[in-house]
Design an enzyme around this catalytic site. Structure first.
Site, PDB file in Angstrom:
ATOM      1  N   ARG A  68       0.843  -1.209   0.000  1.00 58.12           N
ATOM      2  CA  ARG A  68       0.000   0.000   0.000  1.00 58.12           C
ATOM      3  C   ARG A  68       0.870   1.247   0.000  1.00 58.12           C
ATOM      4  O   ARG A  68       1.999   1.219   0.443  1.00 58.12           O
ATOM      5  CB  ARG A  68      -0.904   0.025   1.245  1.00 58.12           C
ATOM      6  N   LYS A 133       2.102  -7.029  12.244  1.00 60.63           N
ATOM      7  CA  LYS A 133       1.549  -7.257  10.909  1.00 60.63           C
ATOM      8  C   LYS A 133       1.967  -8.624  10.363  1.00 60.63           C
ATOM      9  O   LYS A 133       3.152  -8.899  10.166  1.00 60.63           O
ATOM     10  CB  LYS A 133       2.005  -6.129   9.961  1.00 60.63           C
ATOM     11  N   ARG A 267      -2.010   4.604  13.036  1.00 60.18           N
ATOM     12  CA  ARG A 267      -1.254   3.839  14.038  1.00 60.18           C
ATOM     13  C   ARG A 267      -1.885   4.022  15.398  1.00 60.18           C
ATOM     14  O   ARG A 267      -2.549   5.034  15.666  1.00 60.18           O
ATOM     15  CB  ARG A 267       0.227   4.234  14.042  1.00 60.18           C
TER      16      ARG A 267
HETATM   17  C1  BTN Z   1       0.150  -3.874   2.213  1.00 62.26           C
HETATM   18  O1  BTN Z   1       0.948  -2.959   2.015  1.00 62.26           O
HETATM   19  O2  BTN Z   1      -0.215  -4.156   3.353  1.00 62.26           O
HETATM   20  C2  BTN Z   1      -0.394  -4.684   1.065  1.00 62.26           C
HETATM   21  C3  BTN Z   1       0.564  -5.785   0.666  1.00 62.26           C
HETATM   22  C4  BTN Z   1       0.089  -6.644  -0.498  1.00 62.26           C
HETATM   23  C5  BTN Z   1       1.163  -7.606  -0.952  1.00 62.26           C
HETATM   24  C6  BTN Z   1       0.655  -8.590  -1.958  1.00 62.26           C
HETATM   25  S1  BTN Z   1       1.787  -9.923  -2.234  1.00 62.26           S
HETATM   26  C7  BTN Z   1       0.831 -10.459  -3.581  1.00 62.26           C
HETATM   27  C8  BTN Z   1       0.371  -9.233  -4.325  1.00 62.26           C
HETATM   28  N1  BTN Z   1       1.329  -8.800  -5.310  1.00 62.26           N
HETATM   29  C9  BTN Z   1       1.860  -7.625  -5.012  1.00 62.26           C
HETATM   30  O3  BTN Z   1       2.724  -7.034  -5.695  1.00 62.26           O
HETATM   31  N2  BTN Z   1       1.334  -7.154  -3.861  1.00 62.26           N
HETATM   32  C10 BTN Z   1       0.332  -8.051  -3.343  1.00 62.26           C
END
Ligand code: BTN
Length: 270
Positions: A68, A133, A267
């Site tokens: 994100r 997390k 947060r």
């Molecule tokens: C976050 O930042 O919390 C979201 C993370 C999402 C990661 C997943 S891994 C599979 C998919 N491919 C990516 O490039 N990102 C998502």
């Protein structure tokens, strides 16, 4: 499996066999890759995934995993779960906020089905275990015009993060192994897919409202003092759950503010 053994390799047939019949019925393709830049990008830009139905990509490693707010998602090989699901929705983009929360509920149910206790959700898209997390969800769409919209739901879950890779993560994180959970990545992928594919079909019919109670039961920030950062700066308030569309309800000096996701971070304040 003990945490000292190497992780099992991802196996398309084993993942498929473990998916519930109801979820499998809507599945058009399941691609397992050794390495990809991002499984989200792979589905979003892949021309062969234009057909209606659900398309899935699971990767052993990502060289440019997306998180994100433009952050990288640390994605070393053979260690964790990196999974993306492509589906077409008729709903307007504002509904996607609720969809990402519904997917969080689905991932939590998948974890519970594997006896992983203590999963909580942190608005908008974090999956927490023991307050740290464990995983995240990233929705991306190539939305143009009036729809329907192709939406990719990317899910990353830390299964057994190597220490060296974990050292580059800039927030408190955990993995399943640290909590004594070793479900096996193929089984984990099957359970997550069974729940997520089902939840997306339900969401397409009924929207977020039917997930709201479950989401609020899993809400790790409920009634906690939080600090929110967005384009207009930062402010503190008390998290009071979510509305029927999945927007965060933040109580600030007795008044309730509706916060929609986007470039927002949150947060807990101790
Ligand atoms: C976050 O930042 O919390 C979201 C993370 C999402 C990661 C997943 S891994 C599979 C998919 N491919 C990516 O490039 N990102 C998502």
């Amino acid at each position: 499996m003990s945490s000292c053994q190497p992780a099992e390799a991802l196996d398309q047939q084993r993942i498929l066999t473990g998916i519930s019949a109801a979820a499998r019925a809507g599945l058009r393709s399941l691609t397992v890759l050794g390495e990809v830049d991002s499984s989200n990008r792979f589905l979003l830009e892949g021309e062969s995934f234009g057909e209606a139905g659900v398309h899935v990509c699971v990767a052993e490693a990502q060289s440019a995993g997306r998180g994100r707010r433009g952050r990288p998602w640390v994605s070393p090989g053979g260690a964790n779960l990196y999974l993306s699901v492509l589906r077409t929705f008729d709903v307007v983009p504002e509904f996607l906020q609720g969809l990402s929360l519904a997917v969080g509920v689905a991932v939590a149910k998948a974890m519970q089905s594997l006896d992983v206790q203590g999963i909580a959700l942190k608005w908008p898209n974090d999956i927490l275990l023991g307050g740290a997390k464990l995983g995240g969800i990233l929705l991306e769409t190539s939305a143009r015009g009036r729809g329907p919209w192709r939406v990719v739901t990317g899910i990353g879950i830390n299964v057994r993060m190597p220490a060296e890779a974990g050292a580059s993560i800039d927030q408190p994180w955990t993995d399943l192994a640290a909590h004594g959970a070793h479900p096996g990545r193929n089984r984990l992928a099957s359970r997550v897919l069974s729940q997520v594919i089902l939840a997306q079909a339900q969401f397409a019919e009924a929207g977020f409202e039917i997930f709201r109670r479950d989401w609020e039961r899993l809400d790790g920030l409920r009634d906690r003092q939080v600090e929110l950062h967005d384009a207009s700066g930062s402010r503190q308030g008390i998290a009071r759950g979510v509305d029927a569309g999945g927007a965060l309800l933040l109580e600030i000096q007795g008044r309730c503010e509706r916060v929609v996701s986007g470039d927002v971070s949150l947060r807990m304040v101790f």
